[in-house]
Design an enzyme around this catalytic site. Structure first.
Site, PDB file in Angstrom:
ATOM      1  N   HIS A   1      41.842  44.847  33.947  1.00  0.00           N
ATOM      2  CA  HIS A   1      40.599  44.103  34.172  1.00  0.00           C
ATOM      3  C   HIS A   1      39.653  44.941  35.013  1.00  0.00           C
ATOM      4  O   HIS A   1      40.076  45.808  35.779  1.00  0.00           O
ATOM      5  CB  HIS A   1      40.875  42.764  34.852  1.00  0.00           C
ATOM      6  CG  HIS A   1      39.674  41.868  34.879  1.00  0.00           C
ATOM      7  ND1 HIS A   1      39.087  41.393  33.738  1.00  0.00           N
ATOM      8  CD2 HIS A   1      38.932  41.380  35.916  1.00  0.00           C
ATOM      9  CE1 HIS A   1      38.046  40.639  34.061  1.00  0.00           C
ATOM     10  NE2 HIS A   1      37.930  40.628  35.371  1.00  0.00           N
TER      11      HIS A   1
ATOM     12  N   HIS B   1      31.624  39.650  36.297  1.00  0.00           N
ATOM     13  CA  HIS B   1      32.557  40.191  35.306  1.00  0.00           C
ATOM     14  C   HIS B   1      32.642  39.256  34.111  1.00  0.00           C
ATOM     15  O   HIS B   1      32.298  38.075  34.174  1.00  0.00           O
ATOM     16  CB  HIS B   1      33.950  40.399  35.921  1.00  0.00           C
ATOM     17  CG  HIS B   1      34.631  39.135  36.337  1.00  0.00           C
ATOM     18  ND1 HIS B   1      35.999  38.973  36.307  1.00  0.00           N
ATOM     19  CD2 HIS B   1      34.148  37.949  36.800  1.00  0.00           C
ATOM     20  CE1 HIS B   1      36.322  37.761  36.725  1.00  0.00           C
ATOM     21  NE2 HIS B   1      35.220  37.125  37.035  1.00  0.00           N
TER      22      HIS B   1
ATOM     23  N   CYS C   1      35.693  42.624  29.343  1.00  0.00           N
ATOM     24  CA  CYS C   1      35.427  43.050  30.718  1.00  0.00           C
ATOM     25  C   CYS C   1      34.878  44.473  30.793  1.00  0.00           C
ATOM     26  O   CYS C   1      33.845  44.717  31.421  1.00  0.00           O
ATOM     27  CB  CYS C   1      36.689  42.912  31.565  1.00  0.00           C
ATOM     28  SG  CYS C   1      38.051  43.995  31.085  1.00  0.00           S
TER      29      CYS C   1
END
Length: 375
Positions: free
Chosen positions: A339, A351, A291
């Site tokens: 994240h 993402h 990520c």
């Protein structure tokens, strides 16, 4: 029944390893070598701290459920643990890099200090002969003053000649003695600096070795979690894998219709070109990402330096109220900031989500927002 299961899977684990079903796992990066010297025994407090269990290290893997939805929930949970471990590895790697840089700088200072000692000692040796001769002459009672010259002179001219020679000898002797004393002082200072630099170098080496040991521990913990996620993923049915991956672009979302400006919008446009690329823990592109790796890579393509980890990305740039997000802003998620994605407008983000899920567009409110930053 579980309409947002895929979304939850993506956000929970910002750094997967396989991405697409059947993708071959990538080799884990090797730990850099700092020094071949053995690591000295750490104090008891340090050993206790190092031996304390990692929060992400202790979790049991239950048997794989046969229900696809339950299997998806379970792999989401395991993947989240793995992503936390992944971010810990990334952060520790940076500590290793900094420790090794400190070690190298300390060793350079130590070497420079030793060179200064050698130079100062050489200067001492150049003037030592003069100091020794003066000391010997004083010990033997040698008379070299002008009164003694007057007593021994046989004529006025001889007196003048002797006094002139004495003046020259005295001046040169005093100059060389002063230089000797200065060189001795410089040598003493250089030796003190050298000892201090050597001690700092030894401490820096020990710190670098300790940082490496911690990195290896965290890499081992991460690998254990990756193995469990892989095992569970391998047991999932095709229906469960499809449910986990979800759609790459939500129905009704038009990428071509995104409106924005500025470098952050350009970074978003770059990130959108990677839709469908696999998620791989620790990857930074250009064809596989975790990520934070996707965010860093996309911004780098437009000349903006963004930190490596999601925690660092949450601290960089300029803070933005979530209500004022615009396309290209960096959005981080969860209390532990495990994240991160890039806002794509209209309530969506792009993402790299998690294991088994490729880079995709997803609702930004699929996960609890930690903060928003603009670079």
């Amino acid at each position: 029944m579980r309409g947002s299961v895929t979304a939850l899977a993506v956000a929970v684990v910002c750094g997967s390893i396989v991405g697409q079903a059947g993708a071959e796992p990538q080799a884990d990066p090797a730990v850099p070598v700092v020094d071949a010297q053995p690591v000295p025994d750490a104090p008891a407090a340090d050993r206790a701290r190092r031996e304390a269990p990692d929060p992400a290290a202790a979790f049991a893997v239950p048997p794989a459920p046969t229900d696809p939805a339950a299997a998806v929930d379970q792999i989401i949970t395991l993947s989240h643990e793995a992503e936390r471990a992944n971010q810990a590895v990334l952060a520790q790697q940076q500590k290793v890099d900094a420790a090794v840089a400190d070690q190298q700088a300390a060793e350079a200072r130590r070497d420079a200090a030793q060179a200064a000692v050698d130079a100062a000692q050489a200067a001492v040796e150049r003037y030592r002969d003069t100091a020794d001769r003066v000391a010997a002459a004083n010990y033997q009672g040698v008379q070299v003053n002008k009164l003694y010259a007057l007593m021994l002179s046989k004529s006025p001219q001889q007196l003048l000649d002797q006094m002139s020679v004495l003046d020259q000898i005295t001046f040169e002797t005093e100059r060389r003695l002063a230089a000797y004393k200065s060189a001795e002082a410089e040598a003493r200072a250089a030796r003190a600096d050298s000892a201090k630099a050597a001690d700092q170098a030894a401490q820096a080496t020990a710190a670098a070795q300790d940082a490496q040991a911690r990195l290896r521990d965290k890499q081992d913990a991460l690998q254990g979690r990756i193995n469990e996620v892989r095992r569970l993923y391998g047991q999932m049915t095709g229906a469960a894998r499809a449910q986990l991956a979800g759609a790459l672009i939500p129905a009704g979302f038009d990428i071509a219709g995104i409106v924005g400006a500025g470098p952050e919008f350009a970074a978003l446009q770059v990130a959108l070109t990677r839709i469908g690329d696999p998620y791989v823990w620790g990857a930074t592109g250009p064809h596989q990402f975790d990520c934070s790796g996707l965010v860093q890579w996309a911004y780098a393509q437009v000349g903006i330096d963004v930190p490596r980890t999601s925690q660092q990305q949450a601290r960089g740039g300029t803070p933005v109220d979530p209500a004022d997000m615009r396309p290209g802003d960096v959005v981080t998620f969860y209390d532990d900031v495990s994240h991160v994605g890039i806002y794509a407008g209209n309530g969506m983000m792009v993402h790299a989500s998690t294991f088994g899920v490729p880079v995709k567009v997803q609702a930004v409110d699929s996960f609890p927002i930690h903060n928003v930053r603009r670079y």
